[in-house]
Design an enzyme around this catalytic site. Structure first.
Site, PDB file in Angstrom:
ATOM      1  N   GLY A 183       0.792  -1.173  -0.130  1.00 42.27           N
ATOM      2  CA  GLY A 183       0.052  -0.012   0.116  1.00 42.27           C
ATOM      3  C   GLY A 183       0.883   1.154   0.119  1.00 42.27           C
TER       4      GLY A 183
ATOM      5  CG  ASP B 252      -1.367   9.399   2.708  1.00 43.77           C
ATOM      6  OD1 ASP B 252      -0.749   8.360   2.957  1.00 43.77           O
ATOM      7  OD2 ASP B 252      -1.547  10.303   3.459  1.00 43.77           O
ATOM      8  N   GLY B 253      -0.655   6.294   0.905  1.00 49.40           N
ATOM      9  CA  GLY B 253       0.596   5.593   0.376  1.00 49.40           C
ATOM     10  C   GLY B 253       1.959   6.216   0.747  1.00 49.40           C
TER      11      GLY B 253
ATOM     12  NE  ARG C  62       5.266  -8.867   2.092  1.00 56.89           N
ATOM     13  CZ  ARG C  62       5.725  -7.778   2.524  1.00 56.89           C
ATOM     14  NH1 ARG C  62       5.185  -7.282   3.599  1.00 56.89           N
ATOM     15  NH2 ARG C  62       6.585  -7.171   2.096  1.00 56.89           N
TER      16      ARG C  62
ATOM     17  CG  ASP D 114       0.181  -8.699   6.364  1.00 55.28           C
ATOM     18  OD1 ASP D 114      -0.461  -9.444   7.172  1.00 55.28           O
ATOM     19  OD2 ASP D 114       0.630  -7.520   6.320  1.00 55.28           O
TER      20      ASP D 114
ATOM     21  CG  ASP E 156       6.971  -5.072   6.534  1.00 55.11           C
ATOM     22  OD1 ASP E 156       7.385  -4.541   5.474  1.00 55.11           O
ATOM     23  OD2 ASP E 156       5.688  -5.520   6.048  1.00 55.11           O
TER      24      ASP E 156
END
Length: 694
Positions: A136, A180-181, A245, A329, A339
């Site tokens: 995202g 909004d990325g 992943r 994920d 992450d």
């Protein structure tokens, strides 16, 4: 490398080359970033979404979607990692002085050969299948061929011969959902620093090459408190052999029995086979080579993923690291730490440590991590079926806990300096150490670091055993929590009235209680209440006496065990020195505690990036004494930098930003008044307890 201090790096124009006589024009040579050799195999081997439709949408039958990163206004470097850039054959000085460097490494400008794309994946989030998720905010830029002369160890860890480059925070993708990325400076700095910190601690991890910030702003409600503020958009460059992943294989999942959601590529089993072939051939070539039978190959692949997962979570536990969001994920198919969001390194040892303020149930607490990773492996096995037979997968998962315990004990023996013998009682000695640390509120990192100063008993010691135990106890007591700290730590987080209501419901209506509450969470609250009650009745001297008694008991057992390390040894001094060397190379002096990251973030938000680079340099040598880098250069505005980002701005822009900052307010942790500098290897200062990470 000198710190990056000023964010705008001005390079005088140089005439680098001239075109041939025929053209009589100027030609500039290609920069190192423009000379990177891309070979984007993932996009060749895995299906790419044929649609380039803008906006959020389901993506069916594809593993990637092509995207266009959104440019930032006035991008500039905050910090770079010399070691991570070297993976790509890049020199940090050349990158930093490249006028286009911040644009290329934020996605604002696309490098030659790069093919920006976003990866489609699904995931189980907090135990529930969430359906399509995907990149995202992250963007695959491509895969750069490994440069000549790369270290053999790195090549063993990355047999594909390529490094995937990602930018995180580069704007909207089909997978951005309601977001909004974009990423902001504080989260980008945290990911950058921790990625590199974990590498230098020896923990398998994705890497981070740089952080770029900008004048583009987004609104964020940091604590979900209704007080949003404008923050600078920032981008991290991440590097790994691949960012695939567990959730990458969940895009084929049938409708979930609990949530009703299904993977966007349900029924496309041929793509699952393609993905498995790609991952095994590229990243597990020894498995591909050794197992010509497809089923046996797939079982061997799953077993190796399981082994790597057990290894990495054991390493997390041994450095006191809590990931915070161990959804499927966020689990690397290569067994890397992946992450970095609301992670945390433990300060005071607490098996129930929760680093993510949003994790109300404690699902991803420190002590839950090994079991959660096993649960995630079960979900991966389900996602790989029918390529992976269920009965074979179950047998492999059954090996996980023994394998994890083996890795954990191996690491813990090194941390305690038990190198010559593996004895059955070692597990109990480790358990008693952790229990003593918990009871006394001892600092996790510093307590382990101090153990190398406790010597093995030898014949002819000038001091008696009692005196030596007393000295060792005094050393460890320095790392214990005070009475007030323990009271604060054991204060229940649940409102007493809510707790009383739930306890009453558990008696009167067990079925309803089961539906709306978590029995484990309630038990944890009751345990805290019991400890708090005992602490309220104790005085500081009584507590200190009890702590000394607990540590004296453990030190006596520890020295007795150490004495057996010397049995049959002729050169006692050599054994002692080797033990201290291994322990000091296993137990870090410095980890990325929240207050260290917070100091760097606050300085950077005020335009001074030097503390980010300084912290990185300290984290690159976590096991070493660093006399010239023991204290932060700046604490809450003190010791202002000689030159900052704002110093180079026009007076009107400076005034505008000052007014914006006054209107926006600041995070709770940054509102503290003057702070005394705290060494990087210190227990956290009092203000650090107010830091909230979500």
């Amino acid at each position: 490398m000198a710190h990056l201090g000023p964010s705008r790096i001005l390079v005088p124009f140089r005439l680098l080359a001239t075109a041939g006589m025929a053209g009589m024009g100027l030609a500039t040579s290609r920069t190192p970033l423009e000379r990177l050799h891309f070979d984007n195999v993932a996009l060749k081997r895995l299906p790419v979404d044929p649609s380039e439709e803008a906006g959020v949408r389901p993506v069916k039958g594809a593993c990637f979607s092509r995207v266009t990163p959104q440019p930032l206004a006035a991008p500039r470097f905050v910090a770079v990692s010399r070691a991570a850039l070297a993976l790509l054959g890049l020199d940090a000085e050349e990158v930093v002085t490249d006028p286009l460097g911040p644009e290329y490494l934020s996605g604002s400008k696309v490098m030659p050969g790069s093919e920006p794309a976003a990866h489609c994946y699904c995931g189980h989030q907090f135990g529930q299948f969430a359906g399509q998720l995907g990149d995202g905010a992250a963007c695959y830029l491509g895969e750069v061929e490994v440069p000549p002369g790369q270290e053999p160890q790195l090549l063993r860890e990355n047999p594909s011969g390529r490094w995937e480059i990602q930018v995180k925070g580069s704007g909207l993708t089909p997978y951005s959902r309601q977001a909004d990325g974009r990423k902001v400076l504080r989260s980008s700095i945290r990911e950058f620093l921790c990625s590199e910190a974990m590498h230098f601690l020896g923990v398998p991890t994705t890497r981070a090459a740089s952080v770029v910030t900008s004048d583009t702003r987004v609104t964020r409600d940091v604590y979900y408190s209704g007080n949003p503020r404008n923050e600078r958009c920032s981008v991290v460059v991440r590097i790994a052999p691949t960012f695939l992943r567990f959730g990458s294989f969940e895009i084929f999942k049938q409708a979930d029995e609990h949530t009703g959601r299904q993977g966007p590529s349900y029924g496309r089993d041929e793509i699952r086979g393609q993905m498995m072939d790609y991952v095994i051939e590229m990243f597990y070539p020894e498995v591909q080579h050794d197992h010509p039978d497809r089923v046996e190959r797939n079982v061997a692949f799953f077993r190796e993923v399981m082994r790597r997962t057990a290894r990495v979570v054991a390493q997390w536990q041994c450095v006191g690291f809590c990931h915070g969001v161990l959804n499927t994920d966020n689990m690397s198919i290569l067994g890397l730490t992946l992450d970095y969001g609301p992670y945390g390194f433990m300060d005071r040892f607490d098996p129930d440590f929760i680093c993510n303020a949003s994790d109300n149930s404690g699902r991803y607490s420190y002590q839950a991590q090994p079991a959660i990773c096993r649960w995630n492996l079960v979900k991966l096995a389900e996602a790989l079926a029918p390529e992976l037979p269920a009965d074979r997968a179950e047998a492999v998962v059954g090996e996980y806990m023994d394998l994890y315990n083996g890795f954990y004990l191996e690491n813990m023996r090194k941390k305690l300096g038990l190198l010559k013998k593996d004895e059955p009682e070692d597990e109990m000695l480790i358990t008693e150490l952790l229990q003593t640390m918990h009871n006394t509120g001892a600092d996790f990192t510093n307590t382990f670091r101090g153990l190398s100063q406790i010597s093995c008993p030898t014949e002819g010691e000038r001091e008696g055993e009692e005196e030596l135990v007393k000295k060792a106890t005094a050393l460890l007591l320095e790392q214990c929590a005070s009475l007030e700290e323990l009271k604060a730590a054991n204060k229940p987080t649940m409102d007493p009235r809510e707790l009383a209501m739930l306890l009453s419901m558990a008696q009167s209506n067990p079925a309803l209680f089961q539906m709306i509450s978590d029995r484990t969470a309630i038990s944890r609250q009751l345990e805290k209440l019991g400890k708090l009650r005992d602490l309220m009745e104790a005085g500081p001297d009584e507590l200190k006496s009890k702590q000394a008694e607990d540590w004296s008991r453990w030190v006596t057992r520890y020295r007795k065990r150490l004495s057996r390390e010397l049995e049959g040894v002729s050169d006692v001094q050599a054994v002692q020195e080797e033990r201290a060397r291994v322990m000091d190379g296993t137990n870090p002096r410095v980890v990325l505690r929240n207050y260290i990251a917070q100091n760097a973030i606050e300085a950077a938000e005020k335009g001074d990036f030097s503390e980010v680079q300084r912290v990185l340099e300290v984290l690159e040598k976590p096991f070493s004494m660093q006399p010239d880098a023991e204290l932060p250069a700046r604490v809450d505005g003190d010791a202002a930098p000689k030159q900052t980002e704002r110093d180079e701005q026009p007076p009107q822009q400076q005034q505008q930003e000052e007014e914006e900052e006054e209107e926006e307010g600041a995070p709770a942790a940054s509102k503290a008044t003057a702070r005394n500098p705290v060494p990087y290897d210190s227990r956290p200062p009092a203000w650090a307890h107010d830091i909230c990470v979500t």
